[in-house]
Motif scaffolding. Structure first.
Motif, PDB file in Angstrom:
ATOM      1  N   UNK A 231      22.999  58.473 -83.444  1.00  0.00           N
ATOM      2  CA  UNK A 231      22.634  57.249 -84.171  1.00  0.00           C
ATOM      3  C   UNK A 231      23.527  57.053 -85.397  1.00  0.00           C
ATOM      4  N   UNK A 232      23.980  58.147 -85.985  1.00  0.00           N
ATOM      5  CA  UNK A 232      24.956  58.045 -87.066  1.00  0.00           C
ATOM      6  C   UNK A 232      26.271  57.480 -86.521  1.00  0.00           C
ATOM      7  N   UNK A 233      26.613  57.825 -85.294  1.00  0.00           N
ATOM      8  CA  UNK A 233      27.828  57.301 -84.678  1.00  0.00           C
ATOM      9  C   UNK A 233      27.785  55.783 -84.591  1.00  0.00           C
ATOM     10  N   UNK A 234      26.610  55.227 -84.297  1.00  0.00           N
ATOM     11  CA  UNK A 234      26.467  53.770 -84.267  1.00  0.00           C
ATOM     12  C   UNK A 234      26.787  53.189 -85.640  1.00  0.00           C
ATOM     13  N   UNK A 235      26.264  53.797 -86.685  1.00  0.00           N
ATOM     14  CA  UNK A 235      26.531  53.329 -88.040  1.00  0.00           C
ATOM     15  C   UNK A 235      28.024  53.389 -88.356  1.00  0.00           C
ATOM     16  N   UNK A 236      28.675  54.467 -87.979  1.00  0.00           N
ATOM     17  CA  UNK A 236      30.108  54.612 -88.239  1.00  0.00           C
ATOM     18  C   UNK A 236      30.913  53.555 -87.489  1.00  0.00           C
ATOM     19  N   UNK A 237      30.542  53.282 -86.240  1.00  0.00           N
ATOM     20  CA  UNK A 237      31.235  52.240 -85.478  1.00  0.00           C
ATOM     21  C   UNK A 237      30.999  50.870 -86.093  1.00  0.00           C
ATOM     22  N   UNK A 238      29.787  50.642 -86.579  1.00  0.00           N
ATOM     23  CA  UNK A 238      29.489  49.362 -87.236  1.00  0.00           C
ATOM     24  C   UNK A 238      30.333  49.206 -88.498  1.00  0.00           C
ATOM     25  N   UNK A 239      30.451  50.263 -89.279  1.00  0.00           N
ATOM     26  CA  UNK A 239      31.301  50.211 -90.469  1.00  0.00           C
ATOM     27  C   UNK A 239      32.756  49.981 -90.094  1.00  0.00           C
ATOM     28  N   UNK A 240      33.185  50.605 -88.996  1.00  0.00           N
ATOM     29  CA  UNK A 240      34.566  50.434 -88.550  1.00  0.00           C
ATOM     30  C   UNK A 240      34.843  48.999 -88.116  1.00  0.00           C
ATOM     31  N   UNK A 241      33.858  48.364 -87.493  1.00  0.00           N
ATOM     32  CA  UNK A 241      34.028  46.989 -87.004  1.00  0.00           C
ATOM     33  C   UNK A 241      33.692  45.942 -88.055  1.00  0.00           C
ATOM     34  N   UNK A 242      32.987  46.351 -89.110  1.00  0.00           N
ATOM     35  CA  UNK A 242      32.605  45.409 -90.151  1.00  0.00           C
ATOM     36  C   UNK A 242      31.410  44.560 -89.803  1.00  0.00           C
ATOM     37  N   UNK A 243      30.635  44.957 -88.821  1.00  0.00           N
ATOM     38  CA  UNK A 243      29.417  44.217 -88.467  1.00  0.00           C
ATOM     39  C   UNK A 243      28.497  45.123 -87.656  1.00  0.00           C
ATOM     40  N   UNK A 244      27.207  44.772 -87.672  1.00  0.00           N
ATOM     41  CA  UNK A 244      26.217  45.564 -86.955  1.00  0.00           C
ATOM     42  C   UNK A 244      26.112  45.091 -85.501  1.00  0.00           C
ATOM     43  N   UNK A 245      26.056  46.023 -84.530  1.00  0.00           N
ATOM     44  CA  UNK A 245      25.900  45.639 -83.127  1.00  0.00           C
ATOM     45  C   UNK A 245      24.443  45.265 -82.827  1.00  0.00           C
ATOM     46  N   UNK A 246      24.099  44.019 -83.002  1.00  0.00           N
ATOM     47  CA  UNK A 246      22.718  43.576 -82.821  1.00  0.00           C
ATOM     48  C   UNK A 246      22.254  43.817 -81.389  1.00  0.00           C
ATOM     49  N   UNK A 247      21.066  44.414 -81.269  1.00  0.00           N
ATOM     50  CA  UNK A 247      20.521  44.716 -79.953  1.00  0.00           C
ATOM     51  C   UNK A 247      20.908  46.073 -79.423  1.00  0.00           C
ATOM     52  N   UNK A 248      21.485  46.939 -80.270  1.00  0.00           N
ATOM     53  CA  UNK A 248      21.963  48.226 -79.781  1.00  0.00           C
ATOM     54  C   UNK A 248      20.825  49.105 -79.280  1.00  0.00           C
ATOM     55  N   UNK A 249      19.658  49.036 -79.926  1.00  0.00           N
ATOM     56  CA  UNK A 249      18.530  49.863 -79.472  1.00  0.00           C
ATOM     57  C   UNK A 249      18.103  49.453 -78.071  1.00  0.00           C
ATOM     58  N   UNK A 250      18.097  48.164 -77.812  1.00  0.00           N
ATOM     59  CA  UNK A 250      17.731  47.685 -76.475  1.00  0.00           C
ATOM     60  C   UNK A 250      18.727  48.176 -75.434  1.00  0.00           C
ATOM     61  N   UNK A 251      20.003  48.089 -75.751  1.00  0.00           N
ATOM     62  CA  UNK A 251      21.019  48.537 -74.801  1.00  0.00           C
ATOM     63  C   UNK A 251      20.942  50.047 -74.585  1.00  0.00           C
ATOM     64  N   UNK A 252      20.677  50.794 -75.655  1.00  0.00           N
ATOM     65  CA  UNK A 252      20.613  52.251 -75.536  1.00  0.00           C
ATOM     66  C   UNK A 252      19.521  52.693 -74.579  1.00  0.00           C
ATOM     67  N   UNK A 253      18.434  51.938 -74.544  1.00  0.00           N
ATOM     68  CA  UNK A 253      17.309  52.310 -73.670  1.00  0.00           C
ATOM     69  C   UNK A 253      17.625  52.094 -72.190  1.00  0.00           C
ATOM     70  N   UNK A 254      18.703  51.442 -71.882  1.00  0.00           N
ATOM     71  CA  UNK A 254      19.059  51.201 -70.473  1.00  0.00           C
ATOM     72  C   UNK A 254      19.638  52.445 -69.805  1.00  0.00           C
ATOM     73  N   UNK A 255      20.070  53.415 -70.592  1.00  0.00           N
ATOM     74  CA  UNK A 255      20.664  54.620 -70.017  1.00  0.00           C
ATOM     75  C   UNK A 255      19.610  55.715 -69.902  1.00  0.00           C
ATOM     76  N   UNK A 256      19.774  56.639 -68.969  1.00  0.00           N
ATOM     77  CA  UNK A 256      18.791  57.724 -68.825  1.00  0.00           C
ATOM     78  C   UNK A 256      18.849  58.746 -69.951  1.00  0.00           C
TER      79      UNK A 256
END
Length: 326
Positions: A231-256
């Motif tokens: 989950x920290x990796x998501x934050x780091x990627x968001x900082x790298x891109x300069x925006x938050x990936x909206x809906x990331x929790x929903x997408x994460x739940x799609x994987x096993x």
């Protein structure tokens, strides 16, 4: 001017060790296999697994003795990795001047993460695709355990991007996270757990052995140790891109997996592309098809995230938190 206290000196040495390890990774990459501690871990795990994991023909629907043997084998290896790393760190702290301690810890920490190799392998898949689909498949096979022989060019590219996103956590963020909290022993323990999951954490048959119960402890241990870093990796990627990936929790739940979907979902959303594993999941299903430019963009975001990680980790190590174990 008063001399710095012991905690400050040790914290500065750890920060220097982190940056030295990152510099060695960028300039030199991985050490030779005979000197690589992860290779040693892999040999131990292969030796134990090849002797204790049940053969596929003898697999049981419920195998508690097999689970216990797998857990025991994991614990012995984990304790050995932790003990060796603890000894190296303790001897460096007690017997070496600060600059030498930083050098020893940095060189010992470097093999416990692998960012340059990951980035180079993913970019090499893209370069191989420029030659032919078969070349791209062959290069991808070095990164993933799935069958690549039937993947299309788009699926090969998606798999490479997914691999970089997932392993940005496994191969860099998580080892640094545990290094910040517990120094070299923490990073060594995590690397052992992640290697054990990669080798034992399968459901069903692989290599003539059934890993469903024997590898269950290894899989769950890696899930626990990777939970927060993913989950920290998501934050780091968001900082790298300069925006938050909206809906990331929903997408994460799609994987096993409880963890891998977070960085992969974040990458899919930040790139605006669809990433999928046929028959298993599709992330950002409304996104466009990936292109070669997306592979380069993925590597760029990873580079920025790695730099952000180093800065944040340095600030964390200079805070009072590590005083608990220093």
């Amino acid at each position: 001017m008063p001399a710095p206290d012991l905690f400050t000196v040790f914290a500065l040495a750890l920060v220097a060790a982190l940056w030295l390890a990152l510099a060695v990774d960028r300039w030199l990459g991985e050490p030779p296999a005979p000197l690589h501690p992860v290779v040693w871990m892999g040999r131990y795990l292969d030796w134990i697994g090849s002797r204790l994991a049940p053969r596929a023909a003898d697999a049981k629907s419920r195998d508690l003795p097999g689970f216990a043997m797998g857990a025991l084998g994991w614990c012995v290896g984990a304790m050995a990795a932790f003990a060796v790393a603890s000894a190296v760190q303790s001897l460096a702290m007690q017997w070496l001047p600060v600059w030498a301690m930083a050098v020893v810890l940095g060189l010992a920490f470097k093999p416990l993460f692998a960012w340059r190799m990951l980035r180079d392998e993913v970019l090499a898949v893209e370069a191989a695709l420029g030659e032919s689909l078969d070349a791209g498949r062959a290069r991808l096979a070095r990164l993933v355990s799935r069958d690549v022989s039937v993947l299309s060019e788009r699926e090969v590219r998606e798999s490479a991007i997914e691999s970089l996103a997932e392993n940005l956590n496994d191969s860099l963020v998580a080892p640094v996270f545990w290094f910040v909290l517990f120094g070299l022993p923490g990073a060594a323990l995590y690397r052992f757990a992640n290697t054990a999951d990669a080798m034992w954490g399968y459901r069903g048959e692989r290599g003539g052995r059934d890993w469903t119960w024997f590898g269950k402890w290894a899989a769950r241990a890696d899930d626990v140790l990777s939970w927060l870093p993913a989950r920290i990796t998501v934050l780091l990627l968001a900082l790298a891109a300069g925006r938050w990936p909206r809906g990331v929790a929903r997408e994460a739940r799609r994987t096993p997996s409880p963890n891998s979907g977070w960085p992969m979902g974040a990458m899919a959303l930040l790139l605006g592309v669809r990433l999928a594993k046929p028959g298993v999941y599709a992330l950002n299903g409304e996104g466009r098809a990936v292109t070669s430019a997306d592979t380069a963009r993925t590597a760029q975001l990873g580079e920025r995230a790695a730099f952000g990680l180093a800065v944040i980790a340095s600030l964390a190590m200079l805070s009072p938190l590590p005083a608990r174990w220093a």
